[in-house]
Enzyme design. Structure first.
Site, PDB file in Angstrom:
ATOM      1  N   HIS A 157     -42.346  -5.788  17.141  1.00  0.00           N
ATOM      2  CA  HIS A 157     -43.152  -4.573  16.961  1.00  0.00           C
ATOM      3  C   HIS A 157     -42.821  -3.588  18.070  1.00  0.00           C
ATOM      4  O   HIS A 157     -42.697  -3.981  19.239  1.00  0.00           O
ATOM      5  CB  HIS A 157     -44.644  -4.919  17.018  1.00  0.00           C
ATOM      6  CG  HIS A 157     -45.539  -3.720  16.971  1.00  0.00           C
ATOM      7  ND1 HIS A 157     -45.827  -3.068  15.796  1.00  0.00           N
ATOM      8  CD2 HIS A 157     -46.186  -3.044  17.959  1.00  0.00           C
ATOM      9  CE1 HIS A 157     -46.628  -2.046  16.043  1.00  0.00           C
ATOM     10  NE2 HIS A 157     -46.865  -2.009  17.356  1.00  0.00           N
ATOM     11  N   VAL A 166     -23.179  16.213 -21.572  1.00  0.00           N
ATOM     12  CA  VAL A 166     -22.251  17.299 -21.239  1.00  0.00           C
ATOM     13  C   VAL A 166     -21.171  17.388 -22.321  1.00  0.00           C
ATOM     14  O   VAL A 166     -20.537  16.387 -22.668  1.00  0.00           O
ATOM     15  CB  VAL A 166     -21.621  17.071 -19.854  1.00  0.00           C
ATOM     16  CG1 VAL A 166     -20.507  18.086 -19.586  1.00  0.00           C
ATOM     17  CG2 VAL A 166     -22.689  17.154 -18.767  1.00  0.00           C
ATOM     18  N   ALA A 213     -26.173  10.899 -12.514  1.00  0.00           N
ATOM     19  CA  ALA A 213     -27.206  10.634 -11.496  1.00  0.00           C
ATOM     20  C   ALA A 213     -27.075   9.236 -10.930  1.00  0.00           C
ATOM     21  O   ALA A 213     -28.050   8.502 -10.803  1.00  0.00           O
ATOM     22  CB  ALA A 213     -28.592  10.843 -12.093  1.00  0.00           C
ATOM     23  N   GLU A 252     -27.834  14.384 -16.210  1.00  0.00           N
ATOM     24  CA  GLU A 252     -27.676  12.959 -16.499  1.00  0.00           C
ATOM     25  C   GLU A 252     -27.904  12.688 -17.983  1.00  0.00           C
ATOM     26  O   GLU A 252     -28.861  13.182 -18.580  1.00  0.00           O
ATOM     27  CB  GLU A 252     -28.664  12.156 -15.651  1.00  0.00           C
ATOM     28  CG  GLU A 252     -28.843  10.693 -16.047  1.00  0.00           C
ATOM     29  CD  GLU A 252     -27.565   9.880 -15.986  1.00  0.00           C
ATOM     30  OE1 GLU A 252     -27.318   9.101 -16.922  1.00  0.00           O
ATOM     31  OE2 GLU A 252     -26.810  10.033 -14.996  1.00  0.00           O
ATOM     32  N   THR A 312     -19.319  10.279 -13.003  1.00  0.00           N
ATOM     33  CA  THR A 312     -19.769   9.491 -14.155  1.00  0.00           C
ATOM     34  C   THR A 312     -19.227   8.065 -14.115  1.00  0.00           C
ATOM     35  O   THR A 312     -19.000   7.445 -15.153  1.00  0.00           O
ATOM     36  CB  THR A 312     -19.342  10.176 -15.462  1.00  0.00           C
ATOM     37  OG1 THR A 312     -17.936  10.475 -15.405  1.00  0.00           O
ATOM     38  CG2 THR A 312     -20.111  11.461 -15.674  1.00  0.00           C
ATOM     39  N   GLY A 313     -19.020   7.553 -12.923  1.00  0.00           N
ATOM     40  CA  GLY A 313     -18.563   6.176 -12.787  1.00  0.00           C
ATOM     41  C   GLY A 313     -17.086   6.064 -12.473  1.00  0.00           C
ATOM     42  O   GLY A 313     -16.370   7.069 -12.335  1.00  0.00           O
ATOM     43  N   GLU A 371       0.844  -1.198   0.000  1.00  0.00           N
ATOM     44  CA  GLU A 371       0.000   0.000   0.000  1.00  0.00           C
ATOM     45  C   GLU A 371       0.875   1.242   0.000  1.00  0.00           C
ATOM     46  O   GLU A 371       1.754   1.388   0.847  1.00  0.00           O
ATOM     47  CB  GLU A 371      -0.914   0.012   1.220  1.00  0.00           C
ATOM     48  CG  GLU A 371      -1.783   1.259   1.352  1.00  0.00           C
ATOM     49  CD  GLU A 371      -2.634   1.530   0.123  1.00  0.00           C
ATOM     50  OE1 GLU A 371      -2.425   2.592  -0.504  1.00  0.00           O
ATOM     51  OE2 GLU A 371      -3.482   0.677  -0.213  1.00  0.00           O
ATOM     52  N   THR A 375      -9.472   3.378  -1.194  1.00  0.00           N
ATOM     53  CA  THR A 375     -10.419   4.445  -1.500  1.00  0.00           C
ATOM     54  C   THR A 375     -11.568   4.472  -0.504  1.00  0.00           C
ATOM     55  O   THR A 375     -11.961   5.524  -0.002  1.00  0.00           O
ATOM     56  CB  THR A 375     -10.977   4.271  -2.929  1.00  0.00           C
ATOM     57  OG1 THR A 375      -9.913   4.460  -3.867  1.00  0.00           O
ATOM     58  CG2 THR A 375     -12.086   5.268  -3.224  1.00  0.00           C
ATOM     59  N   ALA A 414     -17.726  -2.249  -2.246  1.00  0.00           N
ATOM     60  CA  ALA A 414     -16.748  -2.680  -1.254  1.00  0.00           C
ATOM     61  C   ALA A 414     -17.054  -4.077  -0.734  1.00  0.00           C
ATOM     62  O   ALA A 414     -16.147  -4.900  -0.557  1.00  0.00           O
ATOM     63  CB  ALA A 414     -16.710  -1.687  -0.095  1.00  0.00           C
TER      64      ALA A 414
END
Length: 461
Positions: A440, A233, A177, A199, A267-268, A33, A41, A316
């Site tokens: 309940h 866009v 979105a 979007e 956007t991914g 790492e 991340t 994850a």
């Protein structure tokens, strides 16, 4: 130079879980790492810090909108943005420090630096090369680039920059979105920003069950979100700390633009495999992802890959499952990951959670199914907690009653979905949930009611 049974490259949820499981199974293990902290991340600039900000701003929303009705009178709290960011950073350090503790507890060596694979059986970190019988690539992913948009992480940001803004913007444009954009958009909307989501497709969260997506968009609209759908866009201009988003509406090919203080590009994500040396090794890729078999083995003997670096949802918990299964396979066991029962959650308010098939997918398959739905307005606990919006939707096979999928939009959806995940793992029918006693008053009663609705009918509707 050190010799290991396993070296894992990357310490995100897939990598650190794989390393710990390897060590638990008696394998001498190291993890590579380059960050100053473990956790990848997710823990550093993703899942965990975003959830801290979502929690803080949800508490703000409660104070501003619901406290007075409950008899909690007084001045609404003011926002100390620097302190909120400090709380977020403390949350990160507690979690990353926890992983470091687990590494020490399990006697896992942390090889600090960037890792590469000069040849099968060897991992180079800095100037040192280590031997390993097995190498697991768990290098994760990074935000996808968008043509015509240059990210500076100040005015035009990815999720990374959105977690570190110097101040709350007055106007924010979110490009995309999906989950990340809507979660972080929610944070800044609650803090007072005007949020507009642009979007490309004609609906938000396109992989979601259509009925849930429609309801979700309506709820976000009530919270102040603006949506521009079917918009491509073209570019983002920045000047003097401001931005202009230029887009083209697909329905009529007309041009339009939006002004913003901050533009969030969500956007991914794409697999991050740079500098590992995969090309020279001959490791086979498919659409940028490392190609593996059912046991996470690449085409090069002794090299495995898991998580965001391979096919499947970039989640994850999916990476964690693969990390454990990969470790167990290396140790000679016979693990299995059930990709049909991997839940997804959006941590907005309300939460949205899903597992299994959507209605659209079942229709496409031509499969006969039945739907059991129950609104949270029929749930006493939800009404008491100002959480009556949304519903539980259960999909079951029309003949066998076996649960095929579930979709929840409402309070604690991310926790409620797991009852259904367990049921699906055991091949349960909707009736099995319907005949299981639920305490309940709890939100989980809505799940039982949806299961009852697959049969003779729910009680409280």
């Amino acid at each position: 130079m050190a010799d290991y049974d396993v070296i894992v490259i990357g310490s995100g949820p897939g990598g650190y879980v794989c390393a710990i499981r390897c060590a638990q199974l008696g394998l001498k293990t190291a993890c590579v790492e380059a960050r100053d902290t473990l956790g990848g991340t997710c823990l550093n600039i993703g899942c965990i810090p975003s959830k801290a900000l979502l929690h803080a701003t949800e508490m703000l929303h409660e104070a501003e909108h619901n406290f007075a009705e409950m008899g909690l009178k007084g001045k609404s709290p003011s926002v100390d943005w620097k302190q909120m960011l400090a709380y977020k950073d403390k949350t990160i350090s507690q979690n990353t420090g926890g992983i470091e503790f687990l590494f020490k507890k399990n006697k896992i060596d942390w090889l600090k630096g960037w890792g590469s694979i000069p040849e099968a059986g060897k991992v180079k970190v800095g100037d040192e090369t280590h031997n390993a019988r097995h190498i697991v690539i768990a290098s994760g992913s990074e935000p996808s680039a968008l043509k015509g948009v240059e990210v500076d992480e100040k005015t035009v940001v990815t999720s990374t920059g959105a977690l570190e803004l110097g101040k709350v913007p007055r106007k924010m444009v979110v490009i995309g979105a999906g989950v990340i954009g809507l979660e972080l958009g929610s944070v800044y909307r609650r803090l007072g920003a005007e949020v507009t989501v642009v979007e490309f497709l004609d609906q938000i969260t396109p992989t979601m069950d259509g009925e849930v997506a429609k309801q979700f968009k309506r709820m976000l609209g009530k919270q102040g979100f603006e949506f521009v759908l079917g918009a491509a866009v073209q570019s983002v201009e920045t000047k003097g700390g401001k931005a202009t988003v230029h887009y083209k509406l697909r329905k009529d090919d007309s041009d339009a633009s939006l002004e913003a203080d901050t533009v969030l590009v969500s956007t991914g994500r794409r697999p991050f495999t740079d500098k590992l040396g995969l090309d020279a090794l001959g490791v086979e890729l498919e659409r940028g992802m490392i190609k593996t078999d059912d046991h996470f083995r690449t085409n090069v003997a002794g090299i495995y890959a898991i998580g965001d670096a391979i096919k499947g949802p970039m989640l994850a918990h999916k990476a964690e499952d693969e990390g454990m299964a990969c470790a167990e396979g290396i140790a000679g066991q016979h693990p299995h990951v059930n990709y049909g029962v991997i839940p997804s959650v959006i941590y907005t308010h309300p939460e949205v959670a899903a597992v299994g098939f959507t209605e659209e997918e079942l229709k496409e398959q031509g499969r006969a199914y039945k739907v059991g739905k129950f609104p949270f307005m029929g749930n006493a606990r939800a009404k008491a907690n100002f959480a009556g919006e949304g519903f539980v939707k259960l999909l079951a096979d029309a003949e066998t009653d076996r649960i095929l999928g579930a979709h929840i939009i409402g309070p604690m959806a991310g926790d409620l979905i797991h009852e259904i995940c367990v049921a699906m793992e055991f091949g349960a029918a909707a009736e099995d949930i319907a005949r299981t006693c639920h305490a309940h008053p709890t939100y989980s009663e809505a799940v039982r009611e949806a299961a009852l609705a697959c049969g003779d009918g729910a009680i409280h509707v």
